[in-house]
Design an enzyme around this catalytic site. Structure first.
Site, PDB file in Angstrom:
ATOM      1  N   ARG A  61       0.850  -1.129   0.051  1.00 35.42           N
ATOM      2  CA  ARG A  61      -0.102  -0.092   0.096  1.00 35.42           C
ATOM      3  C   ARG A  61       0.778   1.376   0.054  1.00 35.42           C
ATOM      4  O   ARG A  61       0.357   2.255  -0.694  1.00 35.42           O
ATOM      5  CB  ARG A  61      -1.004   0.024   1.171  1.00 35.42           C
ATOM      6  N   HIS A  65       0.359   4.143  -2.617  1.00 38.69           N
ATOM      7  CA  HIS A  65       0.263   5.492  -2.133  1.00 38.69           C
ATOM      8  C   HIS A  65       1.422   6.601  -2.371  1.00 38.69           C
ATOM      9  O   HIS A  65       1.037   7.822  -2.656  1.00 38.69           O
ATOM     10  CB  HIS A  65      -0.279   5.802  -0.823  1.00 38.69           C
ATOM     11  N   ASP A  66       2.502   6.032  -3.013  1.00 38.68           N
ATOM     12  CA  ASP A  66       3.378   6.994  -3.045  1.00 38.68           C
ATOM     13  C   ASP A  66       3.267   7.309  -4.683  1.00 38.68           C
ATOM     14  O   ASP A  66       3.453   8.653  -5.024  1.00 38.68           O
ATOM     15  CB  ASP A  66       4.964   6.310  -2.878  1.00 38.68           C
ATOM     16  N   VAL A  69       0.997  10.071  -5.955  1.00 32.51           N
ATOM     17  CA  VAL A  69       1.005  11.264  -5.931  1.00 32.51           C
ATOM     18  C   VAL A  69       2.291  11.985  -6.182  1.00 32.51           C
ATOM     19  O   VAL A  69       3.444  11.517  -5.855  1.00 32.51           O
ATOM     20  CB  VAL A  69       0.972  11.713  -4.308  1.00 32.51           C
ATOM     21  N   GLY A  71       3.997  10.902  -8.933  1.00 31.34           N
ATOM     22  CA  GLY A  71       4.720   9.520  -9.397  1.00 31.34           C
ATOM     23  C   GLY A  71       5.437   9.086  -8.252  1.00 31.34           C
ATOM     24  O   GLY A  71       5.359   9.366  -6.933  1.00 31.34           O
ATOM     25  N   ASP A  73       8.269   8.739  -6.472  1.00 27.86           N
ATOM     26  CA  ASP A  73       9.346   9.316  -6.059  1.00 27.86           C
ATOM     27  C   ASP A  73       9.832   9.627  -4.560  1.00 27.86           C
ATOM     28  O   ASP A  73      10.170  10.353  -4.106  1.00 27.86           O
ATOM     29  CB  ASP A  73       9.257  10.936  -6.705  1.00 27.86           C
ATOM     30  N   SER A  75       7.942  10.544  -2.270  1.00 25.99           N
ATOM     31  CA  SER A  75       7.367  11.945  -1.568  1.00 25.99           C
ATOM     32  C   SER A  75       6.712  11.511  -0.323  1.00 25.99           C
ATOM     33  O   SER A  75       6.564  12.417   0.510  1.00 25.99           O
ATOM     34  CB  SER A  75       6.613  12.921  -2.702  1.00 25.99           C
ATOM     35  N   ASN A  93      -4.255   8.893   4.144  1.00 22.83           N
ATOM     36  CA  ASN A  93      -2.818   8.379   4.778  1.00 22.83           C
ATOM     37  C   ASN A  93      -2.745   8.482   6.255  1.00 22.83           C
ATOM     38  O   ASN A  93      -2.183   7.472   6.796  1.00 22.83           O
ATOM     39  CB  ASN A  93      -1.736   9.086   4.303  1.00 22.83           C
ATOM     40  N   PRO A 162      -7.488   7.273  -4.194  1.00 25.29           N
ATOM     41  CA  PRO A 162      -8.728   6.706  -4.038  1.00 25.29           C
ATOM     42  C   PRO A 162      -9.293   6.903  -2.344  1.00 25.29           C
ATOM     43  O   PRO A 162      -8.484   6.735  -1.531  1.00 25.29           O
ATOM     44  CB  PRO A 162      -8.804   5.328  -4.527  1.00 25.29           C
ATOM     45  N   HIS A 192      -5.987  -6.131  -1.653  1.00 25.96           N
ATOM     46  CA  HIS A 192      -6.830  -6.063  -0.345  1.00 25.96           C
ATOM     47  C   HIS A 192      -7.091  -7.317   0.330  1.00 25.96           C
ATOM     48  O   HIS A 192      -7.958  -7.505   1.246  1.00 25.96           O
ATOM     49  CB  HIS A 192      -8.166  -5.077  -0.346  1.00 25.96           C
ATOM     50  N   THR A 193      -6.769  -8.479  -0.445  1.00 26.33           N
ATOM     51  CA  THR A 193      -6.949  -9.720   0.092  1.00 26.33           C
ATOM     52  C   THR A 193      -6.243 -10.022   1.116  1.00 26.33           C
ATOM     53  O   THR A 193      -6.254 -11.097   1.902  1.00 26.33           O
ATOM     54  CB  THR A 193      -6.840 -10.818  -1.090  1.00 26.33           C
TER      55      THR A 193
END
Length: 286
Positions: A61, A65-66, A69, A71, A73, A75, A93, A162, A192-193
């Site tokens: 995850r 999530h990186d 946002v 790309g 990188d 961040s 987050n 999302p 998510h499994t």
């Protein structure tokens, strides 16, 4: 002679700019500069997952999530500072994204082997692959050569990531912006499994979506997630149902497609060439 020298200089400049702009990720990027990088990262990730199996889901995850946002990188790893508003405190987050200390440890171990060579962004990407494989999930060849950003964007994190409350069309739209298809969205959601979720994020689905969820599965989830009166009856079935059905009947196809989708996601706007930096520590610019 002067004209020829100017022309030659101009051509060389164009070639250099072209090389920088066309820099590509490669699975062999560290073969010469840090040949032990992947082994070092793998050891750190396996150790972390063996201590807490849930960490595998968290690291997958974290990569997702990186990349969504700015790309891929790294961040998301940056802390608040006088010039940075951390993505860690963005709504998608906050109190949910985790695994930062695992990445920090892997980075520390890699720095001992070859300081200043391997980016935090690449470590996050490799960690996701190694975490998946460590719990019996698919593996894939990670393309490398990303560099780290010096900025973060809480605003983009709040708009591009999302939300669990998003309906199907909103989800498809957010993935389309990143050049990922509806099938990619369904496939990547298959992560998510594994892992855990807080009750409030799925309560609405197990109580109010009777036609869109297996009754036995819903009943099992209800035992640990009591109903409340604050649900809103989101509907999440629709045009992607057939993909879900296909994967439920053919796990091999899911694993293959999941690996391909993770590689594709890892290609989202990487910093390469002379762009970005190689952070010494992942939570702050150098």
């Amino acid at each position: 002679m002067a004209y020829r020298m100017i022309t030659t200089s101009f051509v060389v400049t164009l070639v250099l700019l072209s090389t920088i702009c066309d820099a590509q990720l490669s699975s062999t990027f560290y073969d010469t500069t840090c040949p032990d990088a992947l082994t070092t990262i793998r050891t750190a990730i396996r150790t972390a997952v063996s201590k807490e199996r849930r960490m595998a889901a968290s690291l997958i995850r974290l990569h997702f999530h990186d990349c969504f946002v700015q790309g891929c990188d790294a961040s998301i790893l940056l802390n608040d500072s006088t010039t940075i508003e951390s993505e860690k405190t963005a709504l998608p987050n906050l109190n949910s994204v985790r695994g930062f200390q695992v990445i920090d440890n892997a980075k520390s171990q890699v720095e001992k082997v070859c300081p200043g060579v391997v980016s935090c962004a690449d470590i996050v990407a490799v960690a996701a692959r190694d975490a998946s494989f460590a719990v019996g999930g698919p593996s894939w060849t990670v393309k490398l050569g990303r560099r780290d950003s010096t900025t973060a964007s809480k605003t983009l994190a709040n708009t591009h990531l999302p939300l669990f409350t998003d309906d199907l069309q909103t989800l498809i739209s957010k993935f389309t912006i990143k050049d990922l298809t509806a099938k990619d969205m369904v496939t990547l959601s298959g992560a998510h499994t594994i892992g855990q979720a807080q009750c409030f994020t799925f309560r609405d689905r197990i109580y109010n979506n009777a036609s869109d969820i297996d009754a036995g599965f819903a009943s099992t989830r209800q035992r640990g997630c009591p109903s409340t009166s604050s649900t809103s009856n989101n509907q999440n079935g629709g045009s992607t149902d057939s993909i879900v059905s296909q994967y439920s009947q053919n796990p091999t196809a899911f694993k293959s497609d999941f690996a391909a989708a993770m590689i594709k996601m890892g290609d989202i706007q990487p910093l390469t060439g002379s762009a970005g930096i190689i952070r010494s520590i992942c939570s702050a610019p150098n």
